[in-house]
Design an enzyme around this catalytic site. Structure first.
Site, PDB file in Angstrom:
ATOM      1  N   ASP A 169      -1.091 -12.995  -6.358  1.00 29.35           N
ATOM      2  CA  ASP A 169      -0.003 -13.766  -6.967  1.00 29.35           C
ATOM      3  C   ASP A 169       0.386 -13.168  -8.318  1.00 29.35           C
ATOM      4  O   ASP A 169       1.572 -13.052  -8.638  1.00 29.35           O
ATOM      5  CB  ASP A 169      -0.420 -15.223  -7.155  1.00 29.35           C
ATOM      6  CG  ASP A 169      -0.773 -15.910  -5.851  1.00 29.35           C
ATOM      7  OD1 ASP A 169      -0.271 -15.476  -4.797  1.00 29.35           O
ATOM      8  OD2 ASP A 169      -1.554 -16.881  -5.886  1.00 29.35           O
TER       9      ASP A 169
ATOM     10  N   GLY B  62      -5.854  -3.932  -2.366  1.00 25.07           N
ATOM     11  CA  GLY B  62      -7.090  -4.285  -3.042  1.00 25.07           C
ATOM     12  C   GLY B  62      -7.449  -3.259  -4.105  1.00 25.07           C
ATOM     13  O   GLY B  62      -6.632  -2.878  -4.938  1.00 25.07           O
TER      14      GLY B  62
END
Length: 325
Positions: free
Chosen positions: A257, A225
């Site tokens: 992605d 993250g």
């Protein structure tokens, strides 16, 4: 060499809840949950992990081969991907099912509650990789993303049998899969990619410790993250790369992605782990700053200039030269 990107192809319905989910959840009553969140907006976007990764690769100048199953409603999406450089010639069209649909609500803390309708994705198990490889050439990598479980197993076994270098990226399927499914998807992968939470799921559901997982794969890439990415292998490799400077988060769907697309683009061009992570983090920043997984419009040159502002001139020069070769 070709890049085969297998996994879900879907339409994303993205909503925003102007509050915190936690304020509406009662910890002692989660076994009887019945709650509704009033969304402030709705965005209908193109998505699916395979399509998102392929789109990111194409933005960086690659010609990835998209491998997945869709419905007759995919025609406009097919044209969009084709215009942006994705090879859709090996996509399987269902005669009876709609293209998969992802519905997600995000709160002000960037927490998400989502549902996924698989639809035509269930026919991914009918796809064989060999005819695709015969059409496009030996793959540098086959990425096996979240998809119909039987399709994921078939692709994984075929990669092992035919000697294709493959990336295990089970992502969303980890929440539903048991150890009997996860273990064969992970074992033997040249690269395993997960986020921190998914890494814990892999460990807990397989019954393997983290060191055991590392022993069964070539390299484990864990996205963290806002803290960037960590890369490890069983021989003691440890590389940590931070996120791009100056990122203003808007909507997190598809960020992982995009990272995978940038990461694979760099590896395919012969760059090392650190440069691959830097390029992955760069293109991921553009997605988190945009609503929708394929709506960013920055050119490759603009991305690399911004990359250099965070990771330095040497990193920018090496990545730029590799992508331009």
């Amino acid at each position: 060499m070709s890049l085969l990107i297998t996994g879900s192809i879907a339409t994303d319905h993205l909503m925003t809840f102007p509050g915190k989910f936690a304020d509406s959840l009662v910890a002692e009553k989660l076994d009887k949950i019945s709650v509704s969140f009033l969304a402030s907006d709705l965005e209908v976007r193109r998505g699916g992990v395979a399509a998102n990764i392929a789109f990111a690769l194409a933005r960086l100048g690659e010609r990835p081969v998209l491998v997945g199953a869709v419905g007759e409603d995919f025609a406009e999406y097919h044209s969009w991907l084709d215009r942006h450089g994705v090879d859709c010639s090996s996509v399987h069209y269902s005669e009876t099912q709609h293209t998969a649909r992802f519905t997600c609500t995000t709160d002000t803390e960037m927490n998400q509650i989502a549902s996924f309708y698989p639809g035509a994705m269930g026919e991914a198990r009918e796809i064989e990789l060999l005819p695709i490889v015969e059409r496009v050439g030996q793959p540098a990598y086959v990425l096996i993303g979240a998809n119909d479980p039987d399709g994921m197993l078939r692709h994984t076994e075929e990669c092992k049998q035919r000697g294709y270098t493959f990336v295990a990226d089970p992502s969303q399927q980890l929440a539903f899969a048991g150890g009997d499914l996860i273990r064969p998807l992970v074992e033997g992968a040249d690269i395993l990619i997960s986020n921190e939470y998914e890494a814990e799921l892999i460990v807990s559901k397989t019954g393997w410790g983290a060191d055991e997982v590392l022993a069964k794969v070539g390299t484990w890439v864990t996205t963290l993250g806002k803290d960037g990415v960590r890369i490890q292998d069983k021989d003691g490799l440890l590389i940590e790369v931070g996120v791009l400077n100056g990122v203003t988060p808007v909507e997190p769907t598809g960020v992982g992605d995009a990272f995978r697309g940038g990461f694979l683009a760099a590896l395919t061009r012969g760059l090392g782990w650190e440069r691959a992570a830097q390029l992955g983090c760069t293109i991921a920043a553009y997605v988190v700053e945009t609503v929708g997984t394929q709506e960013y419009t920055a050119t490759r040159d603009e991305m690399l200039t911004r990359l250099g502002e965070t990771y330095g001139d040497v990193a920018e020069k090496e990545i730029r030269e590799a992508l331009s070769a």
